[in-house]
Design an enzyme around this catalytic site. Structure first.
Site, mmCIF file in Angstrom:
data_model
loop_
_atom_site.group_PDB
_atom_site.id
_atom_site.type_symbol
_atom_site.label_atom_id
_atom_site.label_comp_id
_atom_site.label_asym_id
_atom_site.label_seq_id
_atom_site.Cartn_x
_atom_site.Cartn_y
_atom_site.Cartn_z
ATOM 1 N N ASP A 36 12.926 24.810 71.346
ATOM 2 C CA ASP A 36 12.540 24.814 72.549
ATOM 3 C C ASP A 36 10.807 25.464 72.620
ATOM 4 O OD1 ASP A 36 14.918 25.538 73.898
ATOM 5 O OD2 ASP A 36 15.948 26.668 73.287
ATOM 6 N N ASP A 74 14.296 31.069 65.765
ATOM 7 C CA ASP A 74 14.449 32.216 65.448
ATOM 8 C C ASP A 74 15.733 33.186 65.059
ATOM 9 O OD1 ASP A 74 15.796 31.675 68.163
ATOM 10 O OD2 ASP A 74 14.923 33.039 69.108
ATOM 11 N N ARG A 76 26.561 29.101 64.303
ATOM 12 C CA ARG A 76 26.019 30.014 64.921
ATOM 13 C C ARG A 76 27.099 31.013 64.583
ATOM 14 N NH1 ARG A 76 22.566 28.893 68.450
ATOM 15 N NH2 ARG A 76 21.854 26.864 70.035
ATOM 16 N N GLY A 77 26.301 32.541 64.406
ATOM 17 C CA GLY A 77 27.086 33.702 63.715
ATOM 18 C C GLY A 77 27.734 33.670 62.239
ATOM 19 N N GLU A 91 17.238 25.154 82.004
ATOM 20 C CA GLU A 91 18.572 26.094 81.910
ATOM 21 C C GLU A 91 18.389 27.274 81.925
ATOM 22 O OE1 GLU A 91 21.446 25.462 78.269
ATOM 23 O OE2 GLU A 91 19.290 26.282 76.699
ATOM 24 N N GLY A 146 21.529 25.854 66.291
ATOM 25 C CA GLY A 146 21.816 24.999 67.360
ATOM 26 C C GLY A 146 21.006 23.013 66.778
ATOM 27 N N ILE A 152 19.128 14.909 73.965
ATOM 28 C CA ILE A 152 17.607 15.164 74.007
ATOM 29 C C ILE A 152 17.295 16.041 72.502
ATOM 30 C CG2 ILE A 152 16.410 15.668 75.897
ATOM 31 C CD1 ILE A 152 16.403 18.475 75.753
HETATM 32 N N1 LIG Z 1 19.022 39.603 64.421
HETATM 33 C C1 LIG Z 1 19.816 38.746 63.489
HETATM 34 N N2 LIG Z 1 20.270 39.159 62.299
HETATM 35 C C2 LIG Z 1 20.491 38.435 60.939
HETATM 36 N N3 LIG Z 1 20.578 37.134 61.262
HETATM 37 C C3 LIG Z 1 21.199 36.525 62.523
HETATM 38 C C4 LIG Z 1 19.616 36.951 63.529
HETATM 39 N N4 LIG Z 1 20.190 36.311 64.889
HETATM 40 C C5 LIG Z 1 20.570 35.384 64.243
HETATM 41 N N5 LIG Z 1 21.229 35.353 63.290
HETATM 42 C C6 LIG Z 1 22.254 34.464 62.022
HETATM 43 O O1 LIG Z 1 21.271 33.219 62.373
HETATM 44 C C7 LIG Z 1 22.068 31.951 62.842
HETATM 45 C C8 LIG Z 1 21.293 31.247 63.939
HETATM 46 O O2 LIG Z 1 20.830 31.546 64.657
HETATM 47 P P1 LIG Z 1 21.260 31.197 66.394
HETATM 48 O O3 LIG Z 1 20.771 31.994 66.832
HETATM 49 O O4 LIG Z 1 22.694 30.867 66.824
HETATM 50 O O5 LIG Z 1 20.207 30.364 66.254
HETATM 51 P P2 LIG Z 1 18.983 29.621 65.935
HETATM 52 O O6 LIG Z 1 18.852 30.216 64.831
HETATM 53 O O7 LIG Z 1 18.423 28.396 66.489
HETATM 54 O O8 LIG Z 1 18.477 30.421 66.735
HETATM 55 C C9 LIG Z 1 23.651 32.591 63.241
HETATM 56 O O9 LIG Z 1 24.265 32.171 61.618
HETATM 57 C C10 LIG Z 1 22.589 33.786 63.448
HETATM 58 O O10 LIG Z 1 24.162 34.647 63.327
HETATM 59 O O1 LIG Z 2 25.931 24.530 72.997
HETATM 60 P P1 LIG Z 2 24.741 25.491 72.306
HETATM 61 O O2 LIG Z 2 25.118 24.596 71.152
HETATM 62 O O3 LIG Z 2 24.761 26.862 71.700
HETATM 63 O O4 LIG Z 2 22.851 25.385 72.290
HETATM 64 C C1 LIG Z 2 22.695 25.670 73.470
HETATM 65 C C2 LIG Z 2 21.128 26.318 73.214
HETATM 66 O O5 LIG Z 2 20.688 25.612 72.083
HETATM 67 C C3 LIG Z 2 19.380 25.113 72.799
HETATM 68 O O6 LIG Z 2 18.455 23.910 72.110
HETATM 69 C C4 LIG Z 2 18.497 25.767 71.112
HETATM 70 O O7 LIG Z 2 18.661 27.014 70.806
HETATM 71 P P2 LIG Z 2 17.725 27.373 69.211
HETATM 72 O O8 LIG Z 2 17.157 26.567 68.617
HETATM 73 O O9 LIG Z 2 17.913 28.864 69.645
HETATM 74 O O10 LIG Z 2 19.558 27.063 68.081
HETATM 75 C C5 LIG Z 2 18.824 25.524 73.138
HETATM 76 O O11 LIG Z 2 18.097 25.476 74.230
HETATM 77 C C6 LIG Z 2 19.868 25.640 74.224
HETATM 78 O O12 LIG Z 2 20.417 27.010 74.656
HETATM 79 MG MG LIG Z 3 16.985 30.791 68.915
#
Ligand SMILES: Nc1ncnc2c1ncn2[C@@H]1O[C@H](COP(=O)(O)OP(=O)(O)O)[C@@H](O)[C@H]1O
Ligand SMILES: O=P(O)(O)OC[C@H]1O[C@](O)(COP(=O)(O)O)[C@@H](O)[C@@H]1O
Ligand SMILES: [Mg+2]
Length: 446
Positions: free
Chosen positions: A181, A151, A125-126, A280, A62, A339
């Site tokens: 977050d 994370d 994502r993904g 949320e 995000g 935000i």
């Molecule tokens: N357990 C995991 N192993 C490998 N890649 C992951 C894992 N979890 C998330 N990712 C990859 O990291 C990227 C960001 O993850 P996401 O959860 O959407 O956001 P954030 O990094 O902000 O938490 C995505 O491309 C997702 O496929």
């Molecule tokens: O609608 P999206 O883009 O999936 O993002 C929503 C999520 O992104 C966040 O702002 C941040 O999450 P990540 O940092 O894990 O991407 C969360 O608080 C919220 O649930």
């Molecule tokens: Mg996250």
């Protein structure tokens, strides 16, 4: 092996490679030494020759205020401090390694980007396919990978690092933690968090003004925070206009003695208006009870949430209007994306700059498999597995939540059994008593 180039401006700030920073700074007499992390910063000996470096930068997950500042400062840091000029941006997150174009990044091309929200590289994502990503890194001859994300992204970075190590490639993988977050473990705070809290004030102010201008005014503000309620907690503490803050970590209930409705009735009787901030991720169990649970996930595997703001607003209206026959005026404000889609504020810009520079120093020194982060006010290199093994959440039996409860005077919604359970969880999460081993390319661990 060579000595750092163009180091005149920071030669006096070289960090001794044996400097470490303790994870716990409040200790009891005779307590064990605990976990330490390598201190970040410029090293006298660097691993890479400037001309040999081929760096790439990617942003995932995000949005977060400050992403562009970090990109800018990695590019400027590599170029100005180490004379590196082969730097590319991977477009559109992890899948961009194998499915999208790359762009050349120079100090000139990134000069103004910190003034804009979002990320100039795009994000997603993904799409994390470790083998395809590492194939691409190998094919392009990339030897420094800077990965900016939350994370999930750090878990993805850890998988890339492991595959790179398995193939014995001399590639440094550095993570820069991003999250509004504040849910990333070990680090004090991520960049973008302060900006998000500041921006949330505008929504809370609006809710307060609206609620205060009408009979029995109720302002409900929904803020981000999927699993961790830090934004809601800090925005509440900063504002002083909030009467109740609801977060995922603190279960609450609506009806009966000690419940939210009872508290609301009291506040409305005493003050004629009130403001509720709800994260949320709060109350998801309660919503699931009254709606069919969806249990869906996004492309990264994150839980898709039911809208607690709308649900809560509806329940409040039903209770007061239909059951209590009371006139109320409820205004629901949902500023969630506002935000995080803004540029970072001054203090976050400084954080971004320092994190980016530390990441560059670490990679140039030959460290790999680390996330750069602030630990007890010092920048450190934290092994990936430390930041991915747990999630940072608000500890509701801790002092900060107690401070919030005293500030709002809201009910704690906790029974003594809840407190006992929360204390047990904290005890289970205590870190193992070891001193961390750094992973560097010089000691042959890649
Ligand atoms: N357990 C995991 N192993 C490998 N890649 C992951 C894992 N979890 C998330 N990712 C990859 O990291 C990227 C960001 O993850 P996401 O959860 O959407 O956001 P954030 O990094 O902000 O938490 C995505 O491309 C997702 O496929
Ligand atoms: O609608 P999206 O883009 O999936 O993002 C929503 C999520 O992104 C966040 O702002 C941040 O999450 P990540 O940092 O894990 O991407 C969360 O608080 C919220 O649930
Ligand atoms: Mg996250």
């Amino acid at each position: 092996m060579s000595i750092a180039l163009s180091a005149t401006s920071y030669r006096q700030y070289f960090v001794d490679q044996d400097d470490t920073v303790p994870e716990k700074i409040v200790v009891q007499r005779d307590s064990p030494r605990g976990l330490h992390f390598r201190r970040a910063g410029p090293r006298q000996r660097v691993y890479f020759e400037s001309d040999d470096v081929h760096a790439c930068i990617v942003t995932c997950g995000g949005l977060c205020p400050g992403l562009n500042t970090v990109i800018r400062e990695i590019v400027c840091g590599l170029s100005h401090m180490y004379g590196v000029n082969k730097i590319i941006g991977i477009e559109g997150g992890y899948r961009g390694f194998y499915a999208r174009n790359t762009i050349q990044l120079t100090p000139k091309s990134v000069n103004d980007i910190h003034k804009r929200g979002g990320t100039v590289l795009g994000t997603s994502r993904g799409g994390h396919d470790t083998l395809k990503i590492v194939d691409n890194i190998q094919d392009r001859g990339i030897n420094q990978v800077y990965i900016i994300g939350g994370d999930g992204t750090q878990k993805g970075a850890a998988a890339i690092f492991e595959e790179i190590r398995r193939r014995r490639l001399k590639v440094s993988v550095a993570g820069i933690p991003k999250t509004i977050d504040n849910d990333i473990a070990v680090i004090d705070k991520s960049f973008g968090f302060d900006t998000a809290v500041e921006e949330a004030q505008r929504a809370i102010n609006a809710a307060h003004v609206e609620a205060g201008s009408v009979e029995n005014g109720i302002g409900v503000v929904k803020l981000m925070g999927r699993y961790s309620g830090f934004i809601a907690m800090y925005a509440t503490l900063a504002s002083r206009d909030v009467d109740c803050c609801l977060i995922p970590e603190s279960p609450f209930y609506l009806e009966g003695k000690g419940g939210l409705f009872e508290y609301m009735e009291k506040q409305l009787k005493e003050n004629g208006h009130m403001v509720i901030v709800v994260a949320e991720g709060a109350g998801q169990d309660l919503i699931a009870e009254s709606m069919r649970s969806m249990n869906h996930e996004d492309a990264s595997g994150n839980k898709l949430l039911l809208d607690v703001g709308l649900w809560l607003s509806q329940r409040i209206k039903n209770y007061f209007t239909s059951r209590q026959k009371m006139v109320i005026n409820l205004k629901y404000i949902d500023p969630t994306y506002m935000i995080r889609a803004i540029p970072s504020n001054a203090s976050d810009n400084v954080s971004c700059t320092l994190l980016a520079q530390c990441a560059v120093h670490g990679a140039m020194a030959g460290y790999t498999g680390f996330t750069v982060g602030l630990v007890n006010g010092r920048h450190t290199y934290i092994p990936f597995d430390r930041v991915t093994e747990t999630r940072n959440t608000v500890v509701i039996t801790d002092r900060m939540w107690a401070r919030l409860l005293s500030s709002t005077n809201q009910p704690s919604f906790l029974s003594s059994k809840d407190i006992e359970e929360a204390n047990m969880m904290v005890e289970e999460e205590q870190p193992k008593q070891t001193v961390d081993e750094e992973k560097s390319m010089e000691n042959g661990s890649t």
